[in-house]
Design a protein around this motif. Structure first.
Motif, PDB file in Angstrom:
ATOM      1  N   GLN A   1       0.778  -1.200  -0.178  1.00  0.00           N
ATOM      2  CA  GLN A   1       0.031  -0.197  -0.082  1.00  0.00           C
ATOM      3  C   GLN A   1       0.976   1.314   0.054  1.00  0.00           C
ATOM      4  O   GLN A   1       1.953   1.413   0.725  1.00  0.00           O
ATOM      5  N   ASP A   2       0.431   2.446  -0.735  1.00  0.00           N
ATOM      6  CA  ASP A   2       1.228   3.522  -0.956  1.00  0.00           C
ATOM      7  C   ASP A   2       0.067   4.805  -0.448  1.00  0.00           C
ATOM      8  O   ASP A   2       0.404   5.674  -0.706  1.00  0.00           O
ATOM      9  N   ALA A   3      -1.139   4.337  -0.171  1.00  0.00           N
ATOM     10  CA  ALA A   3      -2.017   5.337   0.051  1.00  0.00           C
ATOM     11  C   ALA A   3      -2.977   4.328   1.140  1.00  0.00           C
ATOM     12  O   ALA A   3      -3.227   3.432   0.783  1.00  0.00           O
ATOM     13  N   VAL A   4      -3.724   5.502   1.881  1.00  0.00           N
ATOM     14  CA  VAL A   4      -4.694   4.821   2.846  1.00  0.00           C
ATOM     15  C   VAL A   4      -6.000   5.981   2.799  1.00  0.00           C
ATOM     16  O   VAL A   4      -5.839   6.976   2.776  1.00  0.00           O
ATOM     17  N   ILE A   5      -7.146   5.315   2.895  1.00  0.00           N
ATOM     18  CA  ILE A   5      -8.473   6.241   2.966  1.00  0.00           C
ATOM     19  C   ILE A   5      -9.058   5.977   4.364  1.00  0.00           C
ATOM     20  O   ILE A   5      -9.130   4.705   4.716  1.00  0.00           O
TER      21      ILE A   5
ATOM     22  N   ASP B   1     -10.823   7.940  -8.951  1.00  0.00           N
ATOM     23  CA  ASP B   1      -9.627   8.984  -9.208  1.00  0.00           C
ATOM     24  C   ASP B   1      -8.283   8.283  -8.865  1.00  0.00           C
ATOM     25  O   ASP B   1      -7.036   8.115  -9.680  1.00  0.00           O
ATOM     26  N   LEU B   2      -8.110   8.107  -7.533  1.00  0.00           N
ATOM     27  CA  LEU B   2      -7.018   7.483  -7.045  1.00  0.00           C
ATOM     28  C   LEU B   2      -6.619   5.992  -7.558  1.00  0.00           C
ATOM     29  O   LEU B   2      -5.532   5.869  -7.792  1.00  0.00           O
ATOM     30  N   LYS B   3      -7.609   5.392  -7.684  1.00  0.00           N
ATOM     31  CA  LYS B   3      -7.392   3.819  -8.446  1.00  0.00           C
ATOM     32  C   LYS B   3      -7.110   4.035  -9.856  1.00  0.00           C
ATOM     33  O   LYS B   3      -6.194   3.261 -10.355  1.00  0.00           O
ATOM     34  N   ASN B   4      -7.129   5.104 -10.509  1.00  0.00           N
ATOM     35  CA  ASN B   4      -6.593   5.159 -12.020  1.00  0.00           C
ATOM     36  C   ASN B   4      -5.276   5.802 -12.005  1.00  0.00           C
ATOM     37  O   ASN B   4      -4.655   6.070 -13.118  1.00  0.00           O
TER      38      ASN B   4
ATOM     39  N   GLY C   1       0.692   1.840  -5.817  1.00  0.00           N
ATOM     40  CA  GLY C   1       0.394   0.619  -5.261  1.00  0.00           C
ATOM     41  C   GLY C   1      -1.089   0.567  -4.581  1.00  0.00           C
ATOM     42  O   GLY C   1      -1.825   1.262  -5.103  1.00  0.00           O
ATOM     43  N   ASP C   2      -1.249  -0.542  -3.847  1.00  0.00           N
ATOM     44  CA  ASP C   2      -2.657  -0.578  -3.399  1.00  0.00           C
ATOM     45  C   ASP C   2      -2.977   0.528  -2.451  1.00  0.00           C
ATOM     46  O   ASP C   2      -2.036   1.304  -2.056  1.00  0.00           O
ATOM     47  N   ILE C   3      -4.360   0.772  -2.208  1.00  0.00           N
ATOM     48  CA  ILE C   3      -4.990   1.772  -1.513  1.00  0.00           C
ATOM     49  C   ILE C   3      -5.759   1.017  -0.430  1.00  0.00           C
ATOM     50  O   ILE C   3      -6.568   0.336  -0.744  1.00  0.00           O
ATOM     51  N   GLY C   4      -5.137   1.353   0.675  1.00  0.00           N
ATOM     52  CA  GLY C   4      -5.778   0.459   1.878  1.00  0.00           C
ATOM     53  C   GLY C   4      -6.802   1.434   2.472  1.00  0.00           C
ATOM     54  O   GLY C   4      -6.856   2.723   2.630  1.00  0.00           O
TER      55      GLY C   4
END
Length: 179
Positions: A41-45, A104-107, A111-114
């Motif tokens: 993961q390189d981002a978290v919501i 938008d983040l997915k595109n 890496g994965d977004i947690g």
């Protein structure tokens, strides 16, 4: 395209709220599982409630491997109010625009977004069909009461990716969400 990965700690009866009530034995297998999840993961919501709880705890924590990760990773917080207090690499995203922001983040490359600990955010994203994987740690305890992760969701088909039992009896299970 990046994956949205929901990581949640649950009781055997599906409660996700206040996991310290039902997780009393944390072991090395659970640490290794968490390390493997966050390594991709390189981002978290986060939801606002999780942000408000975590901003008071994690910046001063030395609990690894999560403290180093969560204190440095970009955090996108679903909220309708400014972030106060501020936390390094935290950005408010309007709760009304959560789905557009996530898409938008997915595109974007990365890496994965947690999604960690944020029950309402996880439920919203699961309902909208944008979650790619569920990574669950299920305690060998019944909580009896509290908010449950999967309450109120539409029917969602999943496929098991991995499953094991930790030495203290927790289930470590990963599912791919079938679109």
């Amino acid at each position: 395209m990046r994956k949205i990965v929901v990581y949640e700690l649950l009781s055997l009866d599906g409660v996700a709220e206040d996991p310290d009530r039902f997780f009393t034995d944390w072991d090395d297998a659970m640490d290794a599982n968490l390390a493997a999840v966050i390594a991709t993961q390189d981002a978290v919501i986060l939801g606002r409630r999780s942000y408000d709880e975590w901003v008071r705890f994690w910046p001063g924590s030395e609990i690894e491997p999560f403290a180093s990760f969560i204190n440095t990773v970009p955090k996108y917080v679903a909220t309708s109010e400014p972030l106060d207090p501020e936390w390094a690499n935290a950005t408010a995203i309007d709760v009304g625009g959560l789905l557009d922001s996530v898409r938008d983040l997915k595109n974007r490359p990365g890496g994965d977004i947690g999604v960690h600990a944020s029950i309402v955010v996880a439920q919203t994203l699961l309902t909208a069909g944008v979650v790619d994987e569920l990574r669950l740690v299920i305690a060998p305890r019944v909580a009896g009461s509290g908010r449950r992760l999967l309450d109120g969701l539409p029917s969602i088909q999943v496929e098991a990716i991995r499953g094991e039992t930790s030495p203290t009896g927790s289930l470590l299970v990963d599912y791919r969400v079938i679109p």
